[in-house]
Write a protein that holds these residues in place. Sequence first.
Motif, short mmCIF file in Angstrom:
data_model
loop_
_atom_site.label_atom_id
_atom_site.label_comp_id
_atom_site.label_asym_id
_atom_site.label_seq_id
_atom_site.Cartn_x
_atom_site.Cartn_y
_atom_site.Cartn_z
N THR A 185 -3.01 1.26 -8.09
CA THR A 185 -2.02 2.32 -8.34
C THR A 185 -2.18 2.80 -9.65
OG1 THR A 185 0.14 3.17 -7.80
CG2 THR A 185 0.10 1.07 -8.74
N SER A 186 -1.22 3.70 -10.14
CA SER A 186 -1.20 4.17 -11.42
C SER A 186 0.37 4.45 -11.65
CB SER A 186 -1.68 5.47 -11.66
OG SER A 186 -1.52 6.31 -13.00
N ASP A 201 5.22 5.52 -5.62
CA ASP A 201 5.73 4.36 -5.06
C ASP A 201 5.17 3.04 -5.98
OD1 ASP A 201 3.21 4.87 -3.95
OD2 ASP A 201 4.10 4.74 -1.96
N ALA A 202 4.42 3.54 -7.08
CA ALA A 202 3.58 2.44 -7.67
C ALA A 202 4.46 1.22 -7.95
CB ALA A 202 3.16 3.01 -9.08
N GLU A 207 6.88 -0.38 -6.09
CA GLU A 207 7.09 -1.00 -5.00
C GLU A 207 5.86 -1.35 -4.44
OE1 GLU A 207 8.77 -0.13 -0.58
OE2 GLU A 207 8.94 1.69 -2.08
N VAL A 208 4.77 -0.77 -4.62
CA VAL A 208 3.24 -1.52 -4.03
C VAL A 208 3.14 -2.37 -5.02
CG1 VAL A 208 1.02 -0.96 -4.03
CG2 VAL A 208 2.54 0.84 -3.31
N VAL A 209 3.23 -2.60 -6.38
CA VAL A 209 2.83 -3.70 -6.97
C VAL A 209 3.70 -4.77 -6.76
CG1 VAL A 209 2.91 -4.45 -9.49
CG2 VAL A 209 1.88 -2.28 -9.04
N ASP A 210 4.94 -4.49 -6.59
CA ASP A 210 5.99 -5.75 -6.23
C ASP A 210 5.67 -6.51 -5.03
OD1 ASP A 210 8.61 -6.99 -6.80
OD2 ASP A 210 9.20 -6.01 -4.90
N ARG A 211 4.70 -5.78 -4.38
CA ARG A 211 4.42 -6.57 -2.87
C ARG A 211 2.81 -7.33 -3.06
NH1 ARG A 211 6.11 -2.42 1.82
NH2 ARG A 211 4.92 -4.13 2.92
N LEU A 212 2.37 -7.31 -4.35
CA LEU A 212 0.96 -7.70 -4.21
C LEU A 212 1.09 -9.14 -5.18
CD1 LEU A 212 -0.72 -4.58 -5.18
CD2 LEU A 212 -0.72 -5.76 -2.78
N PRO A 213 0.08 -9.93 -4.82
CA PRO A 213 -0.30 -11.28 -5.63
C PRO A 213 -1.00 -11.08 -6.80
CG PRO A 213 -2.00 -11.03 -4.05
CD PRO A 213 -1.14 -9.90 -3.90
N LEU A 214 -0.02 -10.74 -7.87
CA LEU A 214 -0.67 -10.36 -9.15
C LEU A 214 -1.21 -11.70 -9.86
CD1 LEU A 214 2.18 -7.97 -10.59
CD2 LEU A 214 0.07 -7.30 -9.29
N ALA A 215 -0.77 -12.72 -9.74
CA ALA A 215 -1.35 -14.06 -10.07
C ALA A 215 -2.48 -14.64 -9.22
CB ALA A 215 -0.42 -14.90 -10.41
#
Length: 308
Positions: free
Chosen positions: A58-59, A71-72, A74-82
């Motif tokens: 996203t951006s 909604d960037a 919210e999208v990022v919050d639901r992803l496995p960043l690690a």
Amino acid sequence: MSALPMVERDPSLPDRVTIYEVGPRDGLQNESGIAPVDVKVAFIEDLMAAGLPIVETTSFVHPRWVPQLADAAEVVDRLPLAGRVPLPVLVPNERGLDRALEAGVRHIAIFASATETFAERNLNSSVEGQFAMFEPVVRRALDAGVDVRAYVSMCFGDPWEGPVAPARVVGVGTRLLDLGATQLSIGDTIGVGTAAHVARLVSEFGDAGVPVDRLAMHFHDTYGQALANALAALRCGITTFDASAGGLGGCPYAESATGNLATEDLVWMLTGLGIEHGVDLAALVKASVKMARALGRESPSAVVRALS
């Protein structure tokens, strides 16, 4: 119809390529409608499951400019960043970086211009002024242990200024590397590049001391040249290519910019050349068909249409 092409290995080409998937960001930002968060997250998860090694998600741009990505967070919050797959986000400025750092993002991208008109229209800046804007973004990101990639747009032609001299692109790109970017994505934003132009640009970067492993190519298929240009870049030793699942996307600030190089089309070509890429084509096609249905239209990718 066969789900895989015949393979003829060309030993003069790289053994392996990294596909930098941009569909969830560069693809969806150009859609007229806004996909729900659940659809976006499922799309990203499907792309990861298909084996894409990097998925730009996203951006963190102001919603007024790109409402499709409002909604960037919210999208990022639901992803496995690690997790094992890097999930970069685009940040336009320090405020975007603040949001990315707050969200725990570990990989960002900045978006520069090789031409004055596009810098003014897209960045509200000049070509020279963009470096002052990006310097604190890159410095603060690196200080926080966050990797920084730099896009350079309008590298082959500009709809307002016409052809773009390779020396201008090299000048912008080397300054972004000097700021601390680890990789440059060289963008054919309106799809006017041709194979010999690609080779010349890579060669001029080499003459300026930039090795091919610091470069990625970002092609658009406006004139049907994206795969030809990708093959030309492969012959120059380029091993990272941006692509968008299903051929989604363009550029919201350049009306003549049609869809990105479709990831499926690139995967088909790489497979036929015997080049490793790690992507499950059937799973990728399934993900793109699912997204195309959610958007209410057919995928522009030739391979998606052929296999679905």
